[in-house]
Design an enzyme around this catalytic site. Structure first.
Site, short mmCIF file in Angstrom:
data_model
loop_
_atom_site.label_atom_id
_atom_site.label_comp_id
_atom_site.label_asym_id
_atom_site.label_seq_id
_atom_site.Cartn_x
_atom_site.Cartn_y
_atom_site.Cartn_z
CG ASP A 1 -55.53 -11.89 139.26
OD1 ASP A 1 -56.22 -12.19 140.25
OD2 ASP A 1 -55.74 -10.89 138.55
P1 NDP Z 1 -53.04 -8.73 141.00
O1 NDP Z 1 -53.66 -7.54 140.37
O2 NDP Z 1 -53.68 -10.05 140.77
O3 NDP Z 1 -52.95 -8.54 142.58
C1 NDP Z 1 -52.24 -7.50 143.13
C2 NDP Z 1 -52.42 -7.59 144.63
O4 NDP Z 1 -51.55 -6.63 145.20
C3 NDP Z 1 -53.81 -7.26 145.10
O5 NDP Z 1 -54.52 -8.41 145.46
C4 NDP Z 1 -53.59 -6.29 146.27
O6 NDP Z 1 -54.20 -6.84 147.44
C5 NDP Z 1 -52.08 -6.28 146.44
N1 NDP Z 1 -51.58 -4.95 146.78
C6 NDP Z 1 -51.91 -3.76 146.26
N2 NDP Z 1 -51.25 -2.78 146.85
C7 NDP Z 1 -50.46 -3.36 147.77
C8 NDP Z 1 -49.53 -2.85 148.70
N3 NDP Z 1 -49.27 -1.53 148.84
N4 NDP Z 1 -48.91 -3.73 149.51
C9 NDP Z 1 -49.15 -5.06 149.42
N5 NDP Z 1 -50.02 -5.58 148.56
C10 NDP Z 1 -50.67 -4.73 147.74
O7 NDP Z 1 -51.52 -8.75 140.54
P2 NDP Z 1 -50.67 -9.88 139.82
O8 NDP Z 1 -49.37 -9.23 139.51
O9 NDP Z 1 -50.70 -11.15 140.57
O10 NDP Z 1 -51.45 -10.16 138.47
C11 NDP Z 1 -51.54 -9.19 137.44
C12 NDP Z 1 -52.95 -9.08 136.97
O11 NDP Z 1 -53.09 -7.90 136.19
C13 NDP Z 1 -53.33 -10.26 136.08
O12 NDP Z 1 -54.69 -10.53 136.21
C14 NDP Z 1 -53.00 -9.70 134.70
O13 NDP Z 1 -53.69 -10.37 133.68
C15 NDP Z 1 -53.47 -8.26 134.86
N6 NDP Z 1 -52.87 -7.31 133.95
C16 NDP Z 1 -51.56 -7.45 133.60
C17 NDP Z 1 -51.00 -6.59 132.66
C18 NDP Z 1 -49.60 -6.84 132.20
O14 NDP Z 1 -49.26 -6.42 131.09
N7 NDP Z 1 -48.76 -7.47 132.99
C19 NDP Z 1 -51.77 -5.45 132.06
C20 NDP Z 1 -53.11 -5.34 132.61
C21 NDP Z 1 -53.63 -6.26 133.51
P3 NDP Z 1 -54.63 -5.85 148.63
O15 NDP Z 1 -55.50 -4.81 148.05
O16 NDP Z 1 -55.33 -6.76 149.60
O17 NDP Z 1 -53.37 -5.29 149.21
#
Ligand code: NDP
Length: 472
Positions: free
Chosen positions: A399
């Protein structure tokens, strides 16, 4: 020992006052040190020491229980803390923070409740003020408790993660708030009967309001909710302090409440949204929202080919996200960063304020891996230079690097500042699949001509790159 306690008891008020000042000072310096990763550990220790002194002195001053029970309580608490710090994984930390907020809220509610039970009918003008504090501690504490439980459920997937909206929701909320406020006012007015029932209506209403307030918030707005609940827990504690006339609780609650509000403001700024917009817009309820240009060809790459590009790069920017926490890839990332630096490359780590699942999540992980703080940069600093960056390595972020937030007015995250990795000469996206991030929306970044998808667990992919560097 008995003689010492008797001596201390003679100068009780002075000792309590001095200890409270010491505790308040430790809280303030603790907060100050927590504001930088380099001093955060010291800050944590000082704050914990302040709380330890505060708890022991308060229990002693009130003759609540004798030292035997205080010691037993400390041992049990320390054991729970020690075990939790061992068994809770880094990926569960955001949920634990949500639970901490909730426990803070319920503790304040219980303090307020006990104050009400102990003095329900003594309604002088002064005790009326106390009643207002009691009501506030119960109301805000109750909202914080159930709101935090819902936030905890949303973070670990037990509760529907998107915004939950239904017809008439705002009207029901309005009736609920009016009912709570009416009952609260009646509790505080001398001579009104049925105070017990009215008081329990306030408690029950606060619990329901907590659920109703957090359910309509989802997706990328969750960081704001977490920091806001953190602030609520402080305000509830502050009100509880007024309810039982405990100065230190007032001070510590005010510190938590104020710092939570500052954090909430930072999170709102990071999302480029107002607090009112976050609380009432129902972000994330639109399940069909897509990013612009989400169709097309993707270009996968393997570790051997990615190595060749990295080996020739003069500048690399790592952009970590939640996936780095899941994969526990931070140590491998640091190792790769060091190998790149040894190769003459300029390395930076760009941290988005809402990356991960809790404020400061990426900073904590990189600090754990001993990444130098000097290498950490903010989006505002790195974005203007992005066109000169040879390779951006997106490690499990989604994101926070989604160009739809900049380019697609129909996107739910439109307007949220991102790290503009798509402007770099080459982008490597390390993730396991084409799956969406927390906001649940498509990411056009994956289809850009300069993007290469390095599929797999982030730790395995980064370790493979490290091996390529070491073998050649
Ligand atoms: P995202 O949640 O947008 O994306 C994380 C990505 O990590 C996924 O698309 C997933 O893709 C990938 N992933 C998961 N596990 C693995 C792994 N083992 N190896 C490689 N990739 C992996 O994360 P961002 O940090 O970009 O954004 C944070 C989001 O969470 C924002 O929308 C924010 O608003 C929200 N948020 C943030 C909080 C905060 O306080 N910081 C609290 C609550 C929500 P795939 O499954 O394909 O691997």
């Amino acid at each position: 020992m008995a003689q010492l306690i008797s001596e201390l008891s003679k100068n009780k008020d002075i000792i309590i006052g001095i200890c409270y000042i010491i505790s308040a000072g430790l809280f303030i310096f603790g907060l100050k040190f927590l504001s930088s990763p380099a001093t955060a550990r010291r800050g944590n220790f000082l704050s914990a020491l302040g709380m330890f002194i505060a708890v022991v002195i308060t229990l002693w001053s009130k003759n609540v229980i004798d030292f035997k029970w205080i010691v037993i309580g400390v041992i049990i608490g320390a054991l729970i803390g020690a075990i939790a710090s061992r068994v809770i994984t880094m990926t569960q930390m955001p949920e634990m923070v949500a639970l901490f907020n909730g426990f803070g809220g319920i503790a304040s509610l219980l303090v307020g409740w006990s104050a009400f039970v102990m003095a329900p009918q003594a309604l002088t003008p002064v005790s009326n003020l106390t009643f207002i504090a009691v009501i506030l501690s119960v109301l805000i504490g109750g909202v914080t408790f159930t709101g935090s439980i819902i936030a905890w459920g949303k973070l670990n997937g037990l509760v529907y993660q998107k915004a939950f909206l239904f017809p008439g929701q705002k009207f029901i909320n309005l009736i609920l708030v009016l009912g709570i406020l009416t009952s609260a006012v009646l509790v505080c007015i001398p001579g009104v009967g049925g105070k017990n029932i009215l008081f329990y209506i306030v408690i029950g209403g606060a619990f329901v309001l907590g659920v109703m307030s957090v359910m309509p918030i989802g997706g990328a707005d969750m960081p704001v909710v977490i920091s806001l609940l953190n602030s609520y827990s402080g305000i509830a504690a502050c009100a509880a302090g007024f309810a039982i006339n405990n100065i230190l609780l007032i001070v510590s609650g005010a510190l938590v409440g104020a710092s939570g509000i500052v954090l909430t403001k930072i999170m709102c700024k990071a999302m480029n949204r107002s607090l009112a917009n976050v609380l009432f817009s129902g972000f994330g309820s639109v399940t069909t929202a897509k990013g612009a240009g989400e169709t097309g060809e993707i270009s996968p790459i393997n570790a051997a080919d990615a190595y060749l590009i990295l080996e020739a790069a003069n500048s690399v920017v790592f952009v970590p996200g939640y996936g780095m926490a899941v994969a526990q890839a931070q140590h491998a990332v640091r190792e790769l960063g060091e190998l790149l630096e040894e190769n003459g490359c300029d390395v930076k780590y760009a941290i988005h304020p809402v990356a991960g699942r809790m404020p400061g999540h990426m900073n904590v992980l990189l600090a754990e891996a001993n990444v130098s703080y000097d290498l950490l940069v903010e989006p505002g600093d790195v974005n203007p230079t992005m066109e000169t960056v040879d390779v951006c390595m997106v490690i499990g972020a989604n994101d926070v690097v989604n160009p739809a937030a900049r380019d697609d007015e129909t996107s739910p995250i439109y307007g949220m500042p991102i790290i503009e990795v798509d402007k770099a000469k080459t982008v490597f996206v390390l993730k396991r699949s084409m799956g969406a991030g927390f906001a649940g929306i498509d990411n056009p970044l994956f289809f850009k001509p300069n993007t290469r998808m390095l599929f797999g667990d982030a730790k395995a992919s980064v370790s493979a790159l490290v091996s390529e560097f070491k073998e050649t």
